[in-house]
Design a protein around this motif. Structure first.
Motif, PDB file in Angstrom:
ATOM      1  N   CYS B 135     -52.418 -29.390 -85.986  1.00  0.00           N
ATOM      2  CA  CYS B 135     -53.843 -29.735 -87.479  1.00  0.00           C
ATOM      3  C   CYS B 135     -54.413 -29.901 -86.583  1.00  0.00           C
ATOM      4  O   CYS B 135     -54.786 -30.726 -85.835  1.00  0.00           O
ATOM      5  N   THR B 137     -57.104 -31.234 -87.920  1.00  0.00           N
ATOM      6  CA  THR B 137     -58.620 -32.109 -88.700  1.00  0.00           C
ATOM      7  C   THR B 137     -57.776 -34.075 -88.396  1.00  0.00           C
ATOM      8  O   THR B 137     -58.216 -34.437 -88.704  1.00  0.00           O
ATOM      9  N   THR B 140     -52.508 -34.014 -90.845  1.00  0.00           N
ATOM     10  CA  THR B 140     -51.374 -34.512 -90.634  1.00  0.00           C
ATOM     11  C   THR B 140     -50.891 -34.893 -89.062  1.00  0.00           C
ATOM     12  O   THR B 140     -51.888 -34.563 -88.083  1.00  0.00           O
ATOM     13  N   CYS B 156     -57.219 -33.345 -95.477  1.00  0.00           N
ATOM     14  CA  CYS B 156     -56.613 -31.747 -95.534  1.00  0.00           C
ATOM     15  C   CYS B 156     -57.576 -30.460 -95.788  1.00  0.00           C
ATOM     16  O   CYS B 156     -58.287 -30.445 -96.799  1.00  0.00           O
ATOM     17  N   ILE B 157     -57.988 -29.902 -94.680  1.00  0.00           N
ATOM     18  CA  ILE B 157     -58.743 -28.457 -95.109  1.00  0.00           C
ATOM     19  C   ILE B 157     -57.622 -27.439 -95.775  1.00  0.00           C
ATOM     20  O   ILE B 157     -58.530 -26.073 -96.260  1.00  0.00           O
ATOM     21  N   CYS B 159     -55.792 -25.381 -93.692  1.00  0.00           N
ATOM     22  CA  CYS B 159     -56.264 -24.213 -93.270  1.00  0.00           C
ATOM     23  C   CYS B 159     -54.745 -23.632 -92.787  1.00  0.00           C
ATOM     24  O   CYS B 159     -54.987 -22.323 -92.040  1.00  0.00           O
ATOM     25  N   ARG B 160     -53.634 -24.641 -93.119  1.00  0.00           N
ATOM     26  CA  ARG B 160     -52.027 -24.110 -92.927  1.00  0.00           C
ATOM     27  C   ARG B 160     -51.709 -23.966 -91.871  1.00  0.00           C
ATOM     28  O   ARG B 160     -50.939 -23.113 -91.887  1.00  0.00           O
ATOM     29  N   CYS B 162     -50.463 -25.578 -90.174  1.00  0.00           N
ATOM     30  CA  CYS B 162     -48.980 -26.656 -89.867  1.00  0.00           C
ATOM     31  C   CYS B 162     -48.131 -25.969 -90.881  1.00  0.00           C
ATOM     32  O   CYS B 162     -46.425 -26.120 -89.494  1.00  0.00           O
ATOM     33  N   VAL B 197     -51.863 -28.962 -98.409  1.00  0.00           N
ATOM     34  CA  VAL B 197     -50.903 -28.666 -98.082  1.00  0.00           C
ATOM     35  C   VAL B 197     -50.094 -30.464 -98.620  1.00  0.00           C
ATOM     36  O   VAL B 197     -50.862 -31.194 -98.002  1.00  0.00           O
TER      37      VAL B 197
HETATM   38  S1  SF4 Z   1     -53.366 -27.752 -94.034  1.00  0.00           S
HETATM   39 FE1  SF4 Z   1     -52.158 -28.505 -92.469  1.00  0.00          FE
HETATM   40  S2  SF4 Z   1     -52.810 -27.798 -90.501  1.00  0.00           S
HETATM   41 FE2  SF4 Z   1     -54.181 -27.469 -92.066  1.00  0.00          FE
HETATM   42  S3  SF4 Z   1     -56.232 -29.368 -92.265  1.00  0.00           S
HETATM   43 FE3  SF4 Z   1     -53.933 -29.367 -93.190  1.00  0.00          FE
HETATM   44  S4  SF4 Z   1     -52.615 -30.918 -92.566  1.00  0.00           S
HETATM   45 FE4  SF4 Z   1     -54.065 -29.849 -91.347  1.00  0.00          FE
END
Ligand code: SF4
Ligand code: SF4
Ligand code: SF4
Lengths: 129, 261
Positions: B135, B137, B140, B156-157, B159-160, B162, B197
């Motif tokens: 992650c 940011t 998580t 959470c941005i 980006c996936r 994680c 997420v």
């Molecule tokens: S999608 Fe997952 S990796 Fe991306 S910012 Fe959110 S928690 Fe972090």
């Protein structure tokens, strides 16, 4: 010579256009919205902090609460007066201030800020849907 | 004569400076005073542990119907939406076949009973969680105080990374605004928004007020919850007295969910 006149005229027009919003709206500032409290908020008399503090700093307070609850798992806020509060936007703040449209939105609209709290937090936990 | 005029001007300047500084200092003092007075603390009933862990007694479950109340309990209190489209599905706790839940542990021929039986799966709250490392940011994170792998949805941005990093498929992405798909909203708990997420949070909000996770409470004793590092805890007792397995143990993520098979 004629060019000099043109330039000056152009400059004047430019200054007038640029400052238009300033003098056009002079003296007509929209009045600050009135704060409307629910009966419950009125009965409580004080918020978790003084009214002035809440007016100016509620965003910092909420930010602190958020980090503390989510990251440290510490959820109780003890105000300077010694009273304990569950740090929760939906379950504490909005429990008294259950009139989001009149309490939150009015001021946010006036200040032209668009917080996205309510994309996730439910605005009125007590309301029966 | 000249020098005395200069002196007067200097004094005037200095006092003007002093006057302009005073309110700033006052503001600082007030701020410090206010901050010093307010305090933050843990709830009195909050449960604590070094590393929360769960033991699932898989023998207690036979069919999907046995799991339904647990899944229902979790998804209801956490405002998990029901999306029919499998690709948009959001799940915090669900079931899977032995082959998928425990790949590498399934022999070529399995006991018919194990082969047919569904297994309960959820986020393992790994002790060495790859999702946290991925992650960018810190949305998580692994909570130092009790080992729960938590999400700060605010951060959470979407980006996936994680999701790509988690070997257990424990995470779901909100491709759509979830609100219209929540049948019955629990107003005490927030929903999520599009582009975020989500996953099981080991019921951090319940532990904070002294309650066990909702799925554990609904399981009639088939699920046990406790501190992995407390040798006297119930989970450790179960692990000591039963043969347990964990999902994809060889990957080294150190899952905290143990299964009695
Ligand atoms: S999608 Fe997952 S990796 Fe991306 S910012 Fe959110 S928690 Fe972090
Ligand atoms: S199961 Fe997946 S999401 Fe949960 S802690 Fe482990 S790697 Fe992260
Ligand atoms: S521990 Fe809580 S969040 Fe996780 S699956 Fe169970 S009920 Fe859901």
């Amino acid at each position: 010579m004629s060019e000099k006149k043109l330039i000056i005229l152009g400059l004047i027009i430019f200054v007038v256009i640029v400052t238009f919003p300033l003098w056009y709206n002079r003296g007509k500032a929209a009045p600050a919205p009135e704060r409307i409290l629910t009966d419950k908020a009125k009965a409580a008399k004080v918020c978790v902090r003084s009214t002035d503090y809440m007016k100016a700093e509620h965003m910092q307070l909420l930010d602190l609460w958020r980090d503390s609850v989510v990251r440290q798992g510490t959820r109780i806020y003890v105000s300077p007066s010694g009273k304990e509060y569950n740090m929760s936007l939906s379950n504490r703040c909005l429990d008294c201030h259950s009139n989001k449209a009149e309490f939150c939105d009015r001021c946010h609209n006036y200040a032209s800020v668009r917080p996205y709290c309510w994309d996730c937090h439910i605005d009125n936990p007590k309301e029966t849907s | 004569m000249d020098s005395s005029r200069r002196r007067v001007l200097q004094l005037l300047g200095l006092s003007a400076l002093g006057l302009s500084v005073k309110p700033v200092l006052n503001a600082f003092a007030e701020e410090a005073e206010q901050q010093a007075q307010a305090q933050i603390k843990r709830g009195e009933n909050a449960l604590s542990a070094q590393q929360w862990a769960m033991v699932v007694d898989t023998r207690a479950f036979e069919s999907e119907d046995d799991f339904a109340p647990l899944i229902e309990a979790c998804h209801k209190i956490h405002n998990v939406p029901v999306l029919e489209n499998k690709r948009h599905e959001i799940k915090w706790i669900w079931t899977d076949h032995f082959h998928n839940a425990f790949p590498g542990k399934a022999a070529r021929f399995l006991s018919e009973e194990v082969e047919k039986r569904p297994f309960l799966v959820l986020c393992n709250h790994c002790e060495n969680p790859p999702c946290v490392r991925a992650c960018p940011t810190k949305a998580t994170f692994k909570r130092e105080s009790d080992g729960i792998v938590l999400m700060d949805f605010h951060r959470c941005i979407g980006c996936r990374f994680c999701m790509a990093a988690c070997p257990f498929g424990a995470r779901s992405f909100n491709f759509r605004d979830p609100r219209p798909f929540i049948k019955e909203t629990n107003k005490q708990f927030p929903t999520r928004m599009k582009g975020v997420v989500e996953k099981c949070n080991f019921c951090a909000e319940r532990l904070a007020v002294g309650q066990l996770p909702a799925c554990v409470a609904a399981s009639d004793g088939a699920l046990t919850f406790g501190d992995l590092y407390d040798p006297a805890s119930e989970v450790r007792e179960l692990i000591r007295t039963n043969f347990t397995i964990r999902r994809k143990q060889t990957l080294g993520t150190e899952p905290s969910v143990y299964y009695i098979v």
